[in-house]
Design an enzyme around this catalytic site. Structure first.
Site, mmCIF file in Angstrom:
data_model
loop_
_atom_site.group_PDB
_atom_site.id
_atom_site.type_symbol
_atom_site.label_atom_id
_atom_site.label_comp_id
_atom_site.label_asym_id
_atom_site.label_seq_id
_atom_site.Cartn_x
_atom_site.Cartn_y
_atom_site.Cartn_z
ATOM 1 C CE LYS A 38 -4.491 0.581 2.163
ATOM 2 N NZ LYS A 38 -5.228 0.592 3.437
ATOM 3 C CB VAL A 39 2.400 3.131 -2.429
ATOM 4 C CG1 VAL A 39 3.339 4.318 -2.589
ATOM 5 C CG2 VAL A 39 3.177 1.822 -2.443
#
Ligand code: G3P
Length: 212
Positions: free
Chosen positions: A83-84
């Site tokens: 997750k960015v």
């Protein structure tokens, strides 16, 4: 629509899994910090429990450091999705990870433009935060609809993952719009099951049966 559980709590994940509806899990730093114990062990346990994607967020804010964290995170389990956050550095990291064949979930998405850029960078998922948009008086569901339209216009493969779902109506609207997935807290999942007519109907069936 795939249903993911928005939780880092193993008991909640097991409870949701028992209902047969959960196809993935999303965590974030806030959710993981609520859990006691070694966070990597918790992630490993979640990944063992769930066959589908398990999103785990990077803490770093610079691209190189995000990539270093991602390298460690993918070693935890093959179903980890990185997750960015959609920032300038985050987009660079999404592009790099995509080129390396690593799945990403672009998070903290609040506009269709951010979603489009994340999709161009190669994100596997984009996570528009519906509830947080509603909190500031904007229409979170409209953002989902706009992203869906744009992705369809250009046949983009990135999946739309409706996040920050606060109630059953958010969930229903996301499904109606054709969102690829929605991540929901356990409380919302349990609410989805309920209907007063089900309770009334069951009480009547049982009462009639008891009279026979
Ligand atoms: O996983 C991220 C997202 O679902 C957060 O939801 O309720 O903290 O806005 P919320």
């Amino acid at each position: 629509m795939k249903i993911f559980l928005d939780s880092a709590n193993i008991e909640q994940i097991r409870q949701a899994k028992a209902l047969g509806a959960i196809e993935g899990v999303t965590t974030n730093p806030s959710l993981l910090s609520k859990e006691s114990g070694d966070w990597k062990k918790i992630v490993r346990q979640i990944c063992r429990e769930i066959d589908g994607p398990v999103s785990v967020e990077v803490i770093a804010t610079e691209c190189a450091a995000m990539l270093a964290e991602a390298r460690d995170l993918v070693k935890i389990a093959p179903n980890v999705v990185i997750k960015v956050p959609v920032t300038l550095e985050g987009l660079k990291a999404i592009k790099e990870l995509h080129q390396r064949g690593i799945e990403t979930n672009a998070t903290l998405v609040f506009s269709p433009n951010q979603a489009l850029l994340a999709a161009k960078a190669g994100a596997s998922f984009v996570s528009p935060f519906v509830g947080r948009l509603d909190d500031i008086g904007q229409d979170g569901m409209q953002v989902i609809q706009d992203i869906m339209t744009i992705f369809r216009n250009y046949d983009l493969p990135t999946q739309v993952l409706a996040a920050s779902i606060r109630h059953t109506s958010h969930f229903f609207q996301a499904a109606l719009l054709g969102a690829d997935a929605a991540t929901i807290p356990l409380a919302v999942l349990l609410e989805l099951i309920k209907h007063p007519l089900t309770d009334i109907g069951l009480a009547k069936f049982l009462a009639d049966w008891a009279k026979r």
